[in-house]
Design an enzyme around this catalytic site. Structure first.
Site, mmCIF file in Angstrom:
data_model
loop_
_atom_site.group_PDB
_atom_site.id
_atom_site.type_symbol
_atom_site.label_atom_id
_atom_site.label_comp_id
_atom_site.label_asym_id
_atom_site.label_seq_id
_atom_site.Cartn_x
_atom_site.Cartn_y
_atom_site.Cartn_z
ATOM 1 C CE LYS A 124 -3.999 -2.046 0.034
ATOM 2 N NZ LYS A 124 -5.151 -1.694 0.846
ATOM 3 C CE LYS A 125 4.035 2.565 5.525
ATOM 4 N NZ LYS A 125 2.956 1.713 6.007
ATOM 5 C CG LEU A 126 4.931 -0.327 -3.518
ATOM 6 C CD1 LEU A 126 4.728 -1.607 -4.320
ATOM 7 C CD2 LEU A 126 6.346 0.195 -3.696
ATOM 8 C CG ASP A 134 5.553 -1.441 6.561
ATOM 9 O OD1 ASP A 134 5.771 -1.969 7.659
ATOM 10 O OD2 ASP A 134 4.943 -0.366 6.443
#
Length: 749
Positions: A214-216, A260
């Site tokens: 999701k942090k991409l 992460d």
């Protein structure tokens, strides 16, 4: 992922089999050495069932069960809200609530305390391993009820606690260091099937890895999601090497992304596990200081040990002195066979059995559960009614900290359906939550609740309109919902898109680079707000009298500015600006075909004048202290000297500016004193605060249980009991806190 589904190490089978092998040990393949299983274990359903039910040491699972139960017992008094339960549910008061299912409602107050008692006893029973299965059921049934009861408190880690509680209910977590083991010797130190570890390890892997995926998101990668964190003191060591901008981009966003994405893999393999322990421990300790997230950092630290060899507690506690081992977990390497496991022919035991339907159910549960957990974070195409600007139900998506929001303007307008009278409501009326502003499902619930409450105030068949402005990840402030739609009558379904949700203006995201340039060119006293609006809509705004020299600068599009009191209209093209009067309303109409972008630039003249006066008073105070001030001070300035003589006395100044100045000085001294306090003083302050907080929770619970058992006492007695429960810290500490609260900031000046 297949490695995680079957994760185990060579020692897990070699050390703790029910009986020693008679054959000579065979040379293990490279795959078996790394992953703990052979390729053949995955070639058929029978071999997969045998693998997932392989006998495994229960020690690590038992220690995790104990830690999880302890942390949840603490969490119930903290993040679950036992300490302030009466404030949270406001028994009998007209309150708007936001359950996942509208039919869910809180029980009467005293019964809610009983629900929390059941949840606490369940967590305590899990910790002790006492009546284990019953304790798990007590915990998860009440926990999920509380979780579903209030969407405004939904978050990923609360969701995780419920998942782990559910998993433990189906596992044999009471086989090691448990009261059940003392009561039933047949289960003490007995094997557990490998899938018990597989599910827990895979769950933690999902938490890390999906959070990394999701942090991409472009906003995270470019450093816009959590840029404000770079100013926290925890990152001061990094600022010795990098400027603040690079600390935000490389350390916070880059480091968070890498950790992460890799933490689950690094924890899994023997060679990388020590480094993973170092990084995740540092990461979670920092999170415990950065965010108010309760027991989550400590729960994640407890899960890290699950990736070690299952017998690590035996080796760890074997190092303690012999006289302590009476109360410590067992260090004996001998484990009992269990009917929960599948044993091979070389592991023949008197009680060990071959594959049974229950073993197949364990394997089926493992596979289906992991598939479901990988699917859920991407299930928003199903729950489209929850899809707002942050992509659905935040509480189960593992998109932790990916979106930051700031609200600039919230207006609630009601219209009487019979008389046509229009009025405005204070944002947040009838609710303690602020989260409804960001989610369409909660907005619908809030509007429905308001429509049911407003008739009590002679407002018939009310229509409710919301005008909510939000900036997501440092973009323009923009509307999130259509202000022209009556939300009471608006259609909403969990399975259909919200038609009255305004789109996120992602095409304007490149402007964020320009924002930084503009803000960098302003002085410290000048404030700026960036606005974007949709064609055909207008912003009605009021400029406070404190805000002098306020102007609107058009960046893109075309707008008409109406000065309401003057009944004048002005048209602005891109690059033009106009001053708007203080103490008056104005409207900004977007008349271009594309969204308009503009910015407010203003100076808080009252604040600026106050700061100038503070500077003069400080300089005068310094001259008096060093003896360079020869003129006698007038009576209204005498407190500038008296405050040094008795720092414990109350501020007593007739001049309001002097009084504010002295209060601010004292506040700054208190803040400095607290920041410079030693470790012991900080621990003492923390312990005292927690003591009085937990004390209130348990005393209020005792009052509620007494009320259920024997009925309500006289009102005078109940008032005294609640006052006793509300007792705060000793007076000295309380006074310090009050002085700190005296000046929350300059917003009211």
């Amino acid at each position: 992922t297949s490695a995680l589904v079957s994760s185990d190490r060579e020692e897990q089978t070699a050390k703790h089999e029910a009986a020693p092998k008679k054959d000579k040990p065979q040379t293990k393949s490279r795959m078996e050495q790394i992953f703990g299983f052979k390729k053949e274990d995955l070639t058929s359903w029978h071999s997969l069932v045998s693998l997932l039910n392989r006998p495994t040491d229960p020690a690590s699972l038992g220690i995790f069960r104990c830690l999880f139960g302890l942390l949840m017992a603490i969490d119930i008094t903290q993040e679950r809200g036992l300490t302030h339960l009466d404030y949270k549910y406001l028994d009998g008061a007209p309150v708007c609530r936001f359950p996942l299912f509208n039919f869910l409602q809180p029980l009467p107050m005293d019964w809610m305390y009983l629900v929390y008692v059941v949840m606490f006893l369940g967590a305590f029973g899990i910790m002790l391993g006492c009546f284990y299965r019953l304790s798990c059921l007590m915990f998860i049934s009440t926990y999920w009820y509380i979780f579903f009861l209030d969407k405004t408190t939904w978050n990923n880690h609360s969701y995780l606690y419920g998942l782990i509680g559910f998993q433990l209910t189906l596992m044999d977590g009471n086989r090691y260091w448990s009261v059940d083991g003392l009561r039933r010797p047949s289960i003490r130190n007995a094997h557990v099937p490998l899938w018990n570890y597989t599910v827990l390890r895979a769950q933690i892997f999902i938490v890390y890895f999906i959070a990394g995926i999701k942090k991409l998101d472009a906003d995270w990668v470019e450093g816009y999601s959590m840029s404000y964190l770079a100013h926290h003191w925890l990152f001061d060591p990094f600022k010795l090497i990098f400027p603040v901008e690079l600390v935000s981009l490389l350390v916070i966003h880059g480091g968070g992304l890498v950790l992460d994405l890799t933490a689950g893999y690094l924890l899994f393999f023997d060679a990388t596990r020590p480094y993973a322990f170092l990084f995740v421990t540092y990461f979670h300790c920092m999170n415990s200081q950065l965010f108010s997230i309760g027991m989550f950092p400590y729960t994640m630290l407890a899960t890290s040990a699950l990736f070690c060899y299952p017998d690590w507690p035996r080796r760890f506690f074997a190092r303690f002195p012999a006289f302590l081992r009476v109360v410590l977990p067992s260090t004996s390497p001998t484990t009992q066979p269990s009917t929960s496991c599948v044993y091979s022919e070389t592991q023949a035991t008197s009680t060990g059995r071959q594959e049974t339907p229950s073993h197949k159910l364990g394997a089926i549960f493992t596979i289906l559960y992991l598939i479901e957990q990988f699917f859920m974070p991407y299930s928003h195409f199903v729950t489209q009614g929850y899809n707002n600007l942050t992509n659905g139900l935040y509480g189960y998506s593992w998109d932790m900290m990916v979106h930051s929001r700031s609200h600039q303007h919230v207006k609630i307008t009601y219209k009487d359906g019979k008389t046509g009278e229009i009025g405005y409501l204070n944002p947040g009326v009838f609710t303690q939550s602020r989260r409804w502003k960001d989610h369409g499902d909660m907005l619908k619930q809030y509007a429905t609740c308001l429509s049911q409450l407003l008739p009590r105030y002679n407002i018939s068949d009310p229509e409710i309109y919301f005008d909510i402005w939000v900036s997501i990840n440092e973009r323009f402030q923009q509307r999130i919902f259509d202000p022209r739609v009556d939300i009471v009558k608006a259609d909403w379904s969990p399975f259909r898109p919200i038609t009255w949700l305004m789109p996120l203006l992602v095409d304007l995201s490149p402007w964020r680079t320009k924002f930084q340039e503009i803000e960098g060119s302003l002085d410290n006293q000048t404030e700026i707000v960036f606005i974007a609006d949709f064609p055909g809509l207008h912003l009605e705004n009021f400029v406070s009298e404190d805000l002098g020299n306020t102007s609107i600068h058009l960046l893109q599009g075309k707008v008409n500015v109406e000065i309401v009191d003057q009944n004048k209209n002005y048209t602005l093209q891109a690059g033009e600006q106009i001053k708007v009067p203080a103490g008056a309303y104005h409207k900004v109409f977007t008349v271009s075909e594309e969204p308009s972008c503009y910015m407010y630039i203003y100076v808080n003249t009252t604040e600026a004048a106050l700061q100038e006066n503070f500077t003069k008073l400080f300089e005068l105070q310094e001259r008096v202290r060093n003896g360079t001030e020869t003129e006698p001070l007038p009576p209204e300035l005498q407190p500038l000297i008296a405050v040094d003589d008795d720092e414990g006395s109350e501020v007593n100044a007739t001049d309001p500016i002097v009084r504010l100045f002295l209060k601010r000085q004292r506040r700054m001294k208190e803040v400095k004193k607290r920041r410079e306090a030693g470790v012991l003083e900080r621990l003492e302050r923390f312990a005292v605060k927690k003591y009085y907080s937990i004390r209130r929770g348990f005393l209020m619970t005792a009052i509620a249980l007494r009320n259920l058992a024997v009925g309500l006492p006289p009102l005078e007695q109940l008032t005294r009991e609640v006052a006793f429960a509300n007792m705060k810290e000793p007076p000295a500490e309380a006074n310090q806190d009050e002085r700190l609260k005296d000046e929350v900031g300059h917003g009211e000046l």
